[in-house]
Enzyme design. Structure first.
Site, PDB file in Angstrom:
ATOM      1  N   PRO A  90      46.557  16.219  48.969  1.00  0.00           N
ATOM      2  CG  PRO A  90      47.135  15.634  46.944  1.00  0.00           C
ATOM      3  CD  PRO A  90      47.284  15.406  48.577  1.00  0.00           C
ATOM      4  CD  GLU A 101      44.588  31.558  58.719  1.00  0.00           C
ATOM      5  OE1 GLU A 101      43.830  32.655  58.619  1.00  0.00           O
ATOM      6  OE2 GLU A 101      44.895  30.974  59.165  1.00  0.00           O
TER       7      GLU A 101
END
Lengths: 183, 327, 743
Positions: free
Chosen positions: C637, C710
Site C-alpha cells: 500500500p 499508469e
C-alpha cells in the site's frame, strides 16, 4: 579560436566537505557540482538540469542551501560544504529527515531526493517555515518528477514535530470546506 | 562553457581595474545567471573576476532615513533583513516571489539587476537573436512570444527584463550606486535599465568597466499600503507573465501618493508617472484603479501569443491597487 | 499466498536507505579509472544535409581525443532490423552519426571526446557544422493532411476496434449532442535524471555499459546487434534509474554514442545528455481529436464517435491506443473510433506514462462532462447510468471491475453530493471553486518473464530478474513476494535487477512489471520451496516425516508442519545437512493465455478534483484530489499509493502545465529547459487522497495485481479541466489550461 595554451591552469583550493578538509587542484571552469561528482566521487549530489532550474544539486554551503551547479569550485575555496553523504551520523544512523523520507515514501526514483533532503535541512536552518503553505513555497525550488510532493510534506511535518516545531497543518481542516454560493 | 582565466578582487577599485584591463572580462558574484548563460554558450567571457570578497554585503542605515543595500548582500539576506521587512515589505515580498530559496541564497542584489532576459531565442545559440548577436534578427517577433514584451518594444527586440526585485525597486525609486575608473556615480533605478531600440545587446546603462556597489532605498517605503502581484504559470519558481508592484500613501480613504511598476511586460520595469498622477487625489476604488491601469497600458502592443498580457496587466494593476489600498 | 506476512503490507522501500544517503549509483555515476567524457553536438536545423563539419579548433585543444561524426564512424550493422529494439515501431530506426542527413532538430551530429568533461563541453562548442537545409514540417495542424492509419504489428499496439452499431446515424438522431474538438500538445518525459551512459572498457574489448534504461536486456541486444558484438562481450547494468516514464523503454542515442566511442578509442567513456538534449529523442505525441456524443433525455448514451490524429516521425510509424478507450469506458451500442498518424520532421514519439490513454481519455471524459452539463445531469450520475458491465470492444466480460465501488467511495470521500450543478456557483473570496471528475482505465497486462533464486547456507536469499526499478518499487515488492513465498525474513532477501545477465524480463513499462516479474518471482520461489522440501525429506530423521508439501508451512526461515508447529527444520539446516552451500532455481513464468483470453483485463479509476481559480487573473490551483482505484490486489500500500500520487501529479501537470513549444520557422523545440517547460512544483500540489477499493481477481495473474504505474494519470487531466469548467464556465479543450485561456 583559442589555442590550447589559453586553457586556464588549475588552482589549488581547499573545500571542507562533510567535516573533512579536501585539497584539490581544479580548473576555474569546474562547477562545485562537477567537482563533487567527477573529482571527489561524491555522486550523491545530483545533476538534473545544470542550470538552477530543478534543485537536484542542492548542497549546504556554510549552512545555507544553494544550487551547486551554478557556482564554481574556485569561488568556494575555504567553504564548509555539507552534501547528502554527510548527513547521516558516523554510526550510520540516518538524519531525521532521511529517516522520515524512508518512512513516508517521500521519493520514488530517488534522483531528486538528496537535493530535497539538503534543501529541507537548509530550510530548517533558515527558520521561516511556519505553515504548510510556507513549507510548500520554500520547497518549491526542488522539482520532483515522480510527484512525491505529498509524501515529502508528510516527511517534513514529521521532522518538524519531532523537533517540537509544529507547522499549522491544513490536514486537520474539515475535509469538505463550506462554500458561499455565488450571488 | 568557454575557457576563461579567473581572478579574485578584494576591494572595489581592484575589481574596476580588472574590468578596465581585460577586454570582455566579467564580474561574478552569485553566478546564478552568468554561469547559466556560460553553459549555454550565450556568455563567453575570457576572464571572470570573483567579487565575493569585496566588502559590499552590508545593509546599512542612511543618514536621510533610507537604507543602503550592499550590492553583494544576497537576495535572501535582503528580503529577511529586519529593516527591509519592517520598512520595505514591498521589496521583501517581491524578492521572495522570485526564483527559489536556493537561488535567493546565492543571487546578489547587484547581480539581480543584471539578470538577462529569458527569451527562448536569446538562450538558444542555434537560433538568431539581435540581443545575443546584433544584426542576426529577432525570431520572437513572428515566433514564440507568449512571454515577451508588450511595451517599449522595437523592431529589433521584444525581450523582457525577467526579474522581480527591480520592479519593486522601480516603484520605490531606488538609486543604484556604481563605481568606475573615474569614480562613483548614481543611477536612478528608472534609468538603469533601458529599452532595446536599435541596440538590444545592451540591457542597461551600466558601462562595461563599472561595478555596482549598492542600491539605495529612499525613506519612503510604502510599508502600510503596498502589494506585489505576480502572475505566472505555476504557483512558484516561474518567471512572471506580468507582475505589478504597487505602493500607495493614503489619507482619509484618498490616495496622496501612488507608485506603480510593471514587470514581465517590457525590457525594463515599466513606470508611467502620468498613470500614477491619475490616482492622486482619488478615492481608492475600482474606477480609479481601472483608469490608471488603462493609462499605463495605453501604448501596449500585443504580438501573436502575448496579446492577452495587455488585459492581464490591467487586471493585475487593479488587483495590486486594491490589495495595496485595503492593506 | 493466503498468509500475508509481507505481501500487502506497507513495507518501506528496501532501497530507501541507498536513495536517501546518496549511496545509490545511477548510470552517470560509475567513476571508472581513466574515464573520458563525450559531449554531443546537436543539429540546429530540422531537415537537410550536413555539408561540412569543421572540428579543427576542437581537436587543436590538448586533451581532446576525438571528434566522431558521420564522416569517420565505422561501418556498422546495415539492416533496419539490427537497430530495432523490443518495442520499436514499424519503420527505420534513427541511426546516430550514420550519414549526412538531418531528420530532426536536435539530432546528434558529432560527439567530442576529451580527457575531462569541461574540456569536451568547450570543444563541442568549437565544432562548426554547416548545413544545406531543406523545407521541414513541424506544424501538426498542417501535417495532419498527410495522416494515415498506422500499420499494425508494433508490440503492445492494438488498433481501434471495428465500428459497432450505427454510430453516425445514432448521433444524428440523438436528442442531446456534443460535438467538440480537443487538442493535446507535445510533451517531454523529463525524468529528473538526464540520460547517461558510462562504458567501462574491459580486457579484450569487453564492455560493461552502465546505462540509464528501462530495459537492460533491450539495450544489450540492441548494442550487440548494432555493433555486431558477441552477447558475452557487452553487459548492460542499470541498478538505479532516475525516472523513466517511458523515455527509457527504447535505447537512447547516448548509449550508442558512448559504445561507439569506447570501441573506437579503446577507452572508457561517459556520455551524458544535457537537460536541453532531453528534448531531442522522444515525446508524447501531439493530438487533435474530435469527439461526438449523443444521448437520450434520460442520459442513455446512444452514440460515441471519436477520431484522433497524432504525430509520428518521418522514419517510424509510432502507434498507441488513443481512441480505443472510448469504446470501453461507458456502455454504448453505437461506436465508431478512428485513429491516424501524420509524419513530421521530429524524432519518433515514445510511450509516455499512460500513452494514448491519457490523451484519448482527456477528450472523451471532457466530452462526457459537456454532455452531462447539456443534459443538466450530474456527471457521476451520468457515468453510473452508462456503466459498462462488459467490455464491448472485445465483447468479453471483465476479469474484475470494481469501478462502481470506486465511484461510491471516491464520491463519498470527496463530498461530491454537495456539488451544485451550475458552473460558477461556488466561490471562496475572489476565487471561483470548481469540482470535476473523470474516469479512466488501463490494461492489466502480463508478459513472459524469468527469475532466478539462490538460497545461501547462511540464510540469505538472492532473487534476480533483468527488470528495472524506475521508482516504481520493483526492488521492494519483489523482495516482499520472495520473502512471503519462502517464509524468509525480509531483511535476509536481496532482489537484483537492472543487469542484462539476469533472467529474461520485458522492458519495465506498461504497468506490467508487478504482474509479469512478480509472477516469475513467486514461481521461482515456489519451485525452490519444492526443492527444499524434497531435500528435507531426504535428510536422515527428517522432522517432517512423510508429510507432503501441502502439510507444511514456510515461515521465519523454517519449514514446519501445519498441524504440529514444533516439528520443523530451518531452511539453512536443510542445506547444511545436505552439504550444499547454495540451492538455486530458475523459471520462466508465462501468462495463462487460455484462461486470460476469455476476459477483458483492466484496472479502473475515478478522480475527483477541486480547483480554485483567481477570477481576475485566471491562475488555477488544484486544492483537493480524491483518486479511487480498482487495481486488483495491492502488493504494498505504501509504494502503491506513491504510484497513484505520481500519476495524479502527472495528470495535474498535463492539465495545467506541460507543453513543448516548437517554433515552426526553425522546426525546433524552444522551451527546452525546466524553467520554461513547466512541471508542478511542491506548491502546485495539494493533499491527494488515494483509495484502493477491494478487488479480487484470479484471472489476471497468480498475484491478482493489475499494475498501478499508469492508472493514476489516465483520467486526471480531464477531471482538472472539468473542474475548471465548473469553476469558470469556460471550457478549455486545448491543453494545457493556462491562465491566458481563462481571461
Amino acid at each position: 579560436m583559442h589555442a590550447s595554451s589559453s586553457l586556464a591552469p588549475p588552482e589549488t583550493i581547499t573545500l571542507t566537505i562533510n567535516g573533512q578538509a579536501r585539497q584539490m587542484a581544479v580548473q576555474p571552469w569546474v562547477t562545485l557540482l562537477d567537482a563533487l561528482r567527477e573529482h571527489l566521487d561524491l555522486t550523491g549530489t545530483k545533476k538534473g538540469c545544470d542550470h538552477g532550474q530543478c534543485g537536484a544539486c542542492t548542497v549546504l554551503v556554510d549552512g545555507k542551501r544553494i544550487n551547486s551547479c551554478l557556482t564554481l569550485a574556485v569561488m568556494r575555496d575555504g567553504a564548509e560544504i555539507t552534501t547528502i553523504e554527510g548527513l547521516a551520523g558516523e554510526d550510520g544512523a540516518l538524519h531525521p529527515v532521511q529517516a522520515a523520507f524512508v518512512e513516508h515514501d517521500a521519493f520514488q526514483c530517488g534522483y531528486c531526493t538528496p537535493g530535497q533532503i539538503c534543501s529541507i535541512v537548509g530550510m530548517m536552518n533558515e527558520g521561516h517555515a511556519r505553515t504548510d503553505e510556507d513549507i510548500r513555497e520554500l520547497m518549491s525550488g526542488n522539482l520532483c518528477r515522480c510527484g512525491a510532493y505529498p509524501n515529502i510534506m508528510d516527511a517534513i511535518r514529521q521532522t518538524l514535530r519531532e523537533r517540537g516545531e509544529k507547522p499549522a497543518s491544513e490536514k486537520n481542516a474539515t475535509p469538505i470546506p463550506a462554500y458561499h454560493l455565488a450571488e | 562553457m568557454n575557457s576563461f582565466t579567473f581572478a579574485r578582487a578584494t576591494e572595489p577599485a581592484a575589481a574596476v581595474r580588472e574590468l578596465a584591463a581585460h577586454d570582455g572580462a566579467q564580474l561574478v558574484a552569485g553566478g546564478t545567471n552568468l554561469l547559466d548563460l556560460m553553459k549555454e554558450n550565450v556568455a563567453r567571457p575570457p576572464r571572470l573576476v570573483d567579487i565575493n570578497r569585496l566588502p559590499l554585503a552590508q545593509i546599512e542605515e542612511r543618514p536621510d532615513g533610507g537604507l543602503r543595500l550592499g550590492a553583494l548582500a544576497t537576495n535572501a539576506d535582503t528580503a529577511y533583513h529586519p529593516a527591509v521587512q519592517a520598512r520595505y515589505p514591498l521589496l521583501a515580498r517581491t524578492i521572495l516571489a522570485g526564483a527559489s530559496p536556493q537561488l535567493r541564497n546565492m543571487a546578489t542584489n547587484g547581480g539581480n539587476l543584471l539578470q538577462r532576459t529569458r527569451c527562448y531565442y536569446f538562450y538558444d545559440v542555434g537560433t538568431p537573436c539581435n540581443k545575443r548577436e546584433p544584426g542576426s534578427g529577432c525570431p520572437a517577433i513572428a515566433g514564440l512570444n507568449r512571454m515577451h514584451a508588450i511595451l517599449g518594444t522595437s523592431e529589433q527586440c521584444i525581450a523582457t527584463y525577467p526579474g522581480d526585485m527591480a520592479v519593486a525597486l522601480a516603484a520605490l525609486e531606488a538609486v543604484v550606486q556604481v563605481q568606475g575608473p573615474d569614480g562613483e556615480r548614481s543611477i536612478p533605478l528608472g534609468e538603469f535599465h533601458r529599452l532595446p531600440g536599435d541596440t538590444p545587446q545592451f540591457d542597461n546603462n551600466l558601462r562595461p568597466d563599472e561595478l555596482i556597489t549598492a542600491i539605495d532605498l529612499p525613506r519612503r517605503g510604502f510599508a502600510k499600503h503596498h502589494s506585489y502581484v505576480k502572475v505566472r504559470d505555476r504557483s512558484s519558481y516561474a518567471f512572471a507573465l506580468v507582475s505589478v508592484a504597487a505602493g500607495l500613501e493614503m489619507e482619509g480613504g484618498k490616495i496622496t501618493t501612488a507608485r506603480l511598476a510593471l514587470g514581465g511586460v517590457a525590457h525594463k520595469p515599466w513606470r508611467d508617472p502620468e498613470a500614477e498622477a491619475l490616482l492622486v487625489g482619488q478615492a481608492a476604488g475600482a474606477d480609479a484603479f481601472r483608469a490608471a491601469a488603462d493609462h499605463l497600458l495605453r501604448d501596449a502592443r500585443g504580438y501573436r501569443f502575448n496579446a492577452f498580457k495587455i488585459e492581464l496587466a490591467r487586471r493585475a494593476v487593479v488587483r495590486a491597487l486594491r490589495e495595496a489600498s485595503t492593506a | 499466498m493466503t498468509a500475508t506476512q509481507y505481501v500487502g503490507k506497507p513495507v518501506s522501500r528496501v532501497d530507501g536507505r541507498a536513495k536517501v544517503t546518496g549511496a545509490a549509483k545511477y548510470a552517470g555515476e560509475f567513476n571508472v579509472p581513466r574515464l573520458t567524457y563525450g559531449v554531443i553536438v546537436s543539429s540546429t536545423v530540422a531537415k537537410g544535409r550536413i555539408t561540412r563539419i569543421d572540428a579543427t579548433a576542437a581537436l587543436a585543444l590538448e586533451g581532446v581525443i576525438e571528434v566522431l561524426t558521420h564522416e569517420n564512424t565505422p561501418r556498422l550493422a546495415w539492416l533496419d532490423r539490427s537497430y530495432q529494439d523490443q518495442i520499436a515501431p514499424n519503420g527505420s530506426p534513427f541511426r546516430p552519426l550514420h550519414d549526412d542527413k538531418v531528420v530532426y532538430s536536435g539530432q546528434p551530429v558529432a560527439l567530442v571526446v576529451a580527457e575531462n568533461f569541461e574540456l569536451a563541453r568547450y570543444a563541442a562548442s568549437l565544432v562548426r557544422v554547416e548545413y544545406a537545409p531543406e523545407p521541414h514540417q513541424t506544424n501538426f495542424d498542417d501535417a495532419m493532411a498527410e495522416a494515415y492509419e498506422p500499420p499494425t504489428g508494433r508490440a503492445g499496439y492494438t488498433p481501434p476496434p471495428k465500428p459497432r452499431g450505427e454510430a453516425d446515424q445514432a448521433f444524428a438522431d440523438a436528442k442531446y449532442q456534443v460535438s467538440a474538438q480537443y487538442a493535446t500538445p507535445t510533451e517531454h518525459h523529463n525524468p529528473m535524471e538526464n540520460y547517461a551512459t558510462t562504458v567501462a572498457y574491459g580486457e579484450e574489448g569487453k564492455l560493461t555499459v552502465y546505462d540509464k534504461t528501462q530495459g537492460a536486456q533491450n539495450v544489450q541486444a540492441y548494442l550487440a546487434s548494432v555493433f555486431s558484438m558477441s552477447s558475452d562481450d557487452v553487459r548492460v547494468i542499470s541498478p538505479f534509474v532516475g525516472g523513466g516514464f517511458g523515455s527509457g523503454l527504447r535505447p537512447v542515442y547516448n548509449v550508442f554514442l558512448a559504445v561507439l566511442a569506447a570501441r573506437q578509442l579503446k577507452r572508457s567513456v561517459r556520455v551524458s545528455l544535457t537537460r536541453q538534449q532531453m528534448f531531442t529523442f522522444s515525446h508524447r505525441s501531439e493530438t487533435r481529436q474530435e469527439v461526438r456524443l449523443g444521448a437520450a433525455r434520460d442520459g442513455q448514451l446512444e452514440a460515441i464517435i471519436h477520431e484522433a490524429f497524432a504525430d509520428t516521425s518521418t522514419f517510424e510509424d509510432f502507434a498507441e491506443g488513443i481512441v480505443n478507450w472510448s469504446g470501453l469506458l461507458h456502455q454504448c451500442d453505437n461506436v465508431r473510433l478512428e485513429y491516424r498518424i501524420a509524419p513530421m520532421d521530429v524524432y519518433t514519439p515514445a510511450d509516455m506514462r499512460a500513452p494514448g490513454a491519457t490523451q484519448g481519455t482527456f477528450a472523451l471524459e471532457c466530452a462526457v462532462d459537456e454532455l452531462a452539463h447539456r443534459l443538466g445531469m450530474d456527471p457521476l450520475e451520468f457515468r453510473l447510468k452508462n456503466y459498462a458491465e462488459r467490455d464491448q470492444n472485445l465483447d468479453k466480460p471483465f476479469s474484475s471491475k470494481e469501478l462502481r465501488e470506486c465511484y461510491r467511495q471516491g464520491a463519498e470521500r470527496f463530498g461530491w453530493s454537495q456539488r451544485n450543478l451550475e458552473p460558477r456557483s461556488m466561490r471562496r473570496g475572489n476565487r471561483l471553486i470548481g469540482w470535476g471528475m473523470s474516469t479512466g482505465a488501463w490494461e492489466a497486462m502480463q508478459d513472459k518473464a524469468g527469475a532466478k533464486a539462490t538460497l545461501h547456507v547462511d540464510g540469505r536469499l538472492i532473487v534476480g530478474s533483468a527488470t528495472a526499478d524506475i521508482g516504481t518499487g520493483t526492488y521492494t515488492i519483489m523482495t516482499q513476494i520472495a520473502a512471503e513465498t519462502l517464509g524468509i525474513p525480509l531483511e535476509r532477501v536481496e532482489f537484483q535487477l537492472g543487469d542484462s545477465t539476469l533472467p529474461f524480463s520485458p522492458v519495465e513499462g506498461g504497468s506490467w512489471t508487478a504482474a509479469s516479474v512478480g509472477t516469475a518471482v513467486k514461481e521461482v520461489c515456489e519451485a525452490l520451496r519444492e526443492k527444499l522440501f524434497k531435500l528435507a525429506g531426504k535428510i536422515h530423521d527428517s522432522p517432517l516425516g512423510d508429510a507432503t508439501l501441502e502439510d507444511v508451512v514456510f515461515e521465519n526461515g523454517e519449514v514446519r508442519l501445519h498441524r504440529d508447529s514444533a516439528r520443523g527444520i530451518a531452511l539453512t539446516e536443510i542445506l547444511r545437512r545436505s552439504d550444499m552451500a547454495t540451492l538455486d532455481e530458475e523459471v520462466t513464468a508465462k501468462p495463462k493465455m487460455l484462461e486470460q483470453s476469455g476476459y477483458s483485463r483492466h484496472s479502473h479509476q475515478v478522480t475527483f478534483v477541486e480547483v480554485e481559480v483567481e477570477e481576475d487573473i485566471g491562475m488555477v490551483r488544484v486544492t483537493r484530489v480524491v483518486d479511487a482505484v480498482a487495481g486488483g490486489r495491492i502488493l504494498n500500500p505504501k509504494t502503491a499509493r506513491s504510484q497513484i500520487l505520481g500519476g495524479v501529479v502527472w495528470g495535474i501537470s498535463m492539465a495545467l502545465h506541460e507543453e513543448t513549444l516548437s517554433d515552426h520557422a526553425f522546426g525546433r523545440f524552444m522551451n527546452h529547459n525546466l524553467a520554461e517547460y513547466h512541471i508542478p512544483v511542491n506548491k502546485d500540489i495539494p493533499e491527494i487522497d488515494v483509495i484502493f477499493v477491494h478487488e479480487d481477481d484470479t484471472i489476471v495473474n497468480p498475484l491478482g495485481a493489475k499494475g498501478l504505474g499508469e492508472i493514476g494519470l489516465v483520467g486526471t487531466a480531464a477531471a482538472v479541466a472539468n473542474a475548471v469548467f465548473h469553476a469558470t464556465g469556460k471550457r478549455v479543450r486545448h491543453l494545457p489550461v493556462t491562465l491566458d485561456k481563462l481571461l
